[in-house]
Design an enzyme around this catalytic site. Structure first.
Site, PDB file in Angstrom:
ATOM      1  N   GLY A 244      49.027  90.391  17.598  1.00  0.00           N
ATOM      2  CA  GLY A 244      47.896  89.496  17.340  1.00  0.00           C
ATOM      3  C   GLY A 244      47.080  89.774  16.110  1.00  0.00           C
ATOM      4  N   PRO A 282      53.398  93.693  17.169  1.00  0.00           N
ATOM      5  CA  PRO A 282      52.936  92.865  16.046  1.00  0.00           C
ATOM      6  C   PRO A 282      54.017  91.910  15.552  1.00  0.00           C
ATOM      7  CG  PRO A 282      53.522  95.054  15.267  1.00  0.00           C
ATOM      8  CD  PRO A 282      53.752  95.065  16.752  1.00  0.00           C
ATOM      9  N   GLY A 283      53.615  90.712  15.245  1.00  0.00           N
ATOM     10  CA  GLY A 283      54.546  89.740  14.666  1.00  0.00           C
ATOM     11  C   GLY A 283      54.063  89.368  13.275  1.00  0.00           C
ATOM     12  N   ARG A 284      53.044  88.514  13.246  1.00  0.00           N
ATOM     13  CA  ARG A 284      52.520  87.980  11.990  1.00  0.00           C
ATOM     14  C   ARG A 284      52.159  89.074  10.976  1.00  0.00           C
ATOM     15  NH1 ARG A 284      49.650  83.054  12.090  1.00  0.00           N
ATOM     16  NH2 ARG A 284      49.289  83.491  14.282  1.00  0.00           N
ATOM     17  N   ARG A 320      52.978  74.839  10.819  1.00  0.00           N
ATOM     18  CA  ARG A 320      51.643  75.373  11.096  1.00  0.00           C
ATOM     19  C   ARG A 320      50.503  74.436  10.672  1.00  0.00           C
ATOM     20  NH1 ARG A 320      49.517  79.461   9.576  1.00  0.00           N
ATOM     21  NH2 ARG A 320      48.775  80.092  11.615  1.00  0.00           N
ATOM     22  N   CYS A 350      58.127  60.938   8.504  1.00  0.00           N
ATOM     23  CA  CYS A 350      57.382  59.710   8.797  1.00  0.00           C
ATOM     24  C   CYS A 350      56.300  59.930   9.847  1.00  0.00           C
ATOM     25  CB  CYS A 350      58.358  58.636   9.251  1.00  0.00           C
ATOM     26  SG  CYS A 350      59.625  58.380   8.016  1.00  0.00           S
ATOM     27  N   TYR A 378      56.103  82.522  11.483  1.00  0.00           N
ATOM     28  CA  TYR A 378      56.000  81.219  12.143  1.00  0.00           C
ATOM     29  C   TYR A 378      56.272  80.076  11.171  1.00  0.00           C
ATOM     30  CZ  TYR A 378      53.936  84.327  15.576  1.00  0.00           C
ATOM     31  OH  TYR A 378      53.733  85.369  16.447  1.00  0.00           O
TER      32      TYR A 378
HETATM   33  N1  LLP Z   1      53.281  89.545  21.979  1.00  0.00           N
HETATM   34  C1  LLP Z   1      53.206  88.415  22.713  1.00  0.00           C
HETATM   35  C2  LLP Z   1      53.374  88.502  24.158  1.00  0.00           C
HETATM   36  C3  LLP Z   1      52.996  87.183  22.077  1.00  0.00           C
HETATM   37  O1  LLP Z   1      52.922  86.086  22.799  1.00  0.00           O
HETATM   38  C4  LLP Z   1      52.860  87.137  20.669  1.00  0.00           C
HETATM   39  C5  LLP Z   1      52.648  85.866  19.968  1.00  0.00           C
HETATM   40  C6  LLP Z   1      52.945  88.338  19.945  1.00  0.00           C
HETATM   41  C7  LLP Z   1      53.151  89.524  20.637  1.00  0.00           C
HETATM   42  C8  LLP Z   1      52.830  88.407  18.447  1.00  0.00           C
HETATM   43  O2  LLP Z   1      51.613  87.933  17.985  1.00  0.00           O
HETATM   44  P1  LLP Z   1      51.256  88.065  16.424  1.00  0.00           P
HETATM   45  O3  LLP Z   1      51.176  89.539  16.100  1.00  0.00           O
HETATM   46  O4  LLP Z   1      52.311  87.378  15.650  1.00  0.00           O
HETATM   47  O5  LLP Z   1      49.945  87.378  16.311  1.00  0.00           O
HETATM   48  N2  LLP Z   1      52.856  79.948  16.166  1.00  0.00           N
HETATM   49  C9  LLP Z   1      51.503  80.456  16.089  1.00  0.00           C
HETATM   50  C10 LLP Z   1      51.384  81.850  16.659  1.00  0.00           C
HETATM   51  C11 LLP Z   1      51.856  81.943  18.093  1.00  0.00           C
HETATM   52  C12 LLP Z   1      51.788  83.342  18.644  1.00  0.00           C
HETATM   53  C13 LLP Z   1      52.443  83.423  19.985  1.00  0.00           C
HETATM   54  N3  LLP Z   1      52.519  84.730  20.555  1.00  0.00           N
HETATM   55  C14 LLP Z   1      51.061  80.393  14.636  1.00  0.00           C
HETATM   56  O6  LLP Z   1      51.828  79.971  13.776  1.00  0.00           O
HETATM   57  O7  LLP Z   1      49.926  80.737  14.325  1.00  0.00           O
END
Ligand code: LLP
Length: 421
Positions: A244, A282-284, A320, A350, A378
């Protein structure tokens, strides 16, 4: 000028470059729309977590939903990371990229029997379980295979992460996790099922979080539960604080990963939980600012109310903005000496919702290449084939090297699984 799009994105004269590679050249060479990533930026982002966690039992599980391209997974797998997955498809990708299933945590509210079996077969590290029904199902599936499934309960700490409602997950009104008040009973239930082995606890409160406080509040709530559950005689090995952490798209100032980690470790120590293994998802923050999306300007359509700059990338390539009204930086790949006007950057799909940026001041001409910044997370992973548009190609730069890591989809492949009647 400092650019929000990541540490390796720079202006060299009029040219926008990533790890020193001119983006306009890459767009010419590989075509557009094109995603370009810096491998170095991804590895450095991971290293920020790893360095801060040094000396502690820990595992960083890259939340691969952010960008699940094989070469990205391979990059992280080779650097020793684990993975946070949410489907059997993502598990198959981890294996195809050479990832270690023993470092995989399986999240998500709706795991199917088949997905549970697949994950048990390969031996994932842990299932992050989100409901009583899922506990019962997993117990049944594991016993059917003569196995015990390692489980963590995803608890919903009911804290406000202060982010967009679509990507906020830690509030009572969200579909995610087991309510804090019901978590102890859920642990007792899990502990009574012979096909399950309780190993941890987890939470994830949202995405694009730019403050520390929600993390610390959530950790406190989680530790309250750990203490209650262990007092009940159920040992909990690891604490998974989720993902997050936000990135800078424009003027956000999220904490550094190192600061986030240090503050959480401090809180664990202060409460006597310093010995526990800590997991992050962590993802983003690992990939977002490692990538850009390149697109060519097709037509300019100045109007009375709005000026439209029509480009060859669309909402199907980068959802996004359309989905969250997300602001993402847009820069010319090569600055030109011409009049700057205010443009809405829109795609060929469209739908009026098909825009990449609104009211952007740019000097552009048809044929120019634009870069949408911070598109490593994303972007490609959420792209679709709407309007029968082949998905983009992807390139990873790595020092001197340039790797095509995904070729552009061929149109015929888009209907290869369809049948005429
Ligand atoms: N762990 C869980 C259980 C999650 O659901 C998520 C993201 C993460 C980790 C990783 O979160 P991050 O570090 O990436 O914030 N498509 C949206 C974001 C959706 C996030 C969903 N869950 C966007 O483009 O902003």
């Amino acid at each position: 000028m400092s650019l929000p799009g990541g540490p390796f994105l720079a202006r060299s004269g009029a040219d926008l470059t990533l790890e020193g590679h001119r983006l306009a050249d890459l767009a010419q060479r590989f075509g557009t729309p094109l995603f370009v990533y810096s491998r170095r930026a991804m590895l450095d982002a991971l290293a920020a977590y790893e360095t801060a966690l040094k000396g502690r039992p820990h595992l960083v599980c890259y939340a691969m939903k952010a960008n699940s391209s094989l070469a990205v997974l391979q990059t992280f797998a080779q650097a020793g990371a684990g993975f946070d997955i949410v489907s059997g498809g993502e598990l198959a990708r981890v294996l195809a990229a050479g990832g270690d299933p023993a470092k995989v945590v399986f999240s998500g509210v709706g795991k199917t029997r088949a997905e549970m079996q697949q994950a048990l077969h390969v031996g994932v590290r842990c299932f992050n379980v989100e409901s009583l029904g899922e506990l019962d199902r997993l117990d049944e599936v594991a016993r059917g295979l003569g196995l015990r499934a390692p489980v963590s309960l995803r608890v919903n700490p009911d804290v406000d992460a202060g982010t967009h409602p679509y990507i906020s997950t830690g509030l009572k009104g969200n579909k995610f996790g087991i309510a804090h008040d019901h978590a102890l009973a859920a642990y007792r239930h899990a502990n009574s099922l012979p096909g399950l082995q309780v190993v941890g606890i987890d939470c994830h409160i949202g995405s694009q979080i730019t403050q520390l406080e929600p993390y610390l509040d959530a950790l406190d709530r989680v530790l309250d539960l750990v203490e209650a559950v262990e007092a009940d005689g159920i040992p909990i090995h690891h604490v998974d604080v989720g993902g997050g952490l936000g990135i800078t798209y424009t003027d956000e100032v999220p904490p550094d990963a190192a600061v986030l980690v240090a503050r959480l470790l401090q809180r664990l120590d202060a409460r006597g939980h310093g010995h526990r293994e800590v997991l992050f998802e962590p993802g983003r923050s690992l990939v977002g600012n490692a990538g850009v999306m390149l697109t060519e300007v097709l037509y300019l359509k100045p109007g009375d109310e709005k000026n439209f700059c029509i480009v060859d990338a669309a909402m199907n390539d980068l959802m996004r903005p359309a989905m969250y009204q997300a602001w993402m930086g847009i820069e010319a790949c090569h600055l030109r000496n011409a009049e700057t006007l205010c443009w809405d950057i829109v795609g060929p799909v469209c739908e009026s919702g098909d825009w990449l940026g609104r009211d952007r001041k740019l000097a552009v001409q048809p044929g120019d290449m634009l870069a949408v910044l911070s598109a490593g997370a994303y972007g490609m992973a959420m792209s679709s084939n709407y309007n029968t548009r082949p998905r983009a190609a992807e390139v990873m730069v790595d020092g001197e090297q340039v790797h095509l890591i995904r070729q552009r989809e061929a149109v015929e492949s888009l209907f290869a699984y369809e049948r005429l009647i």
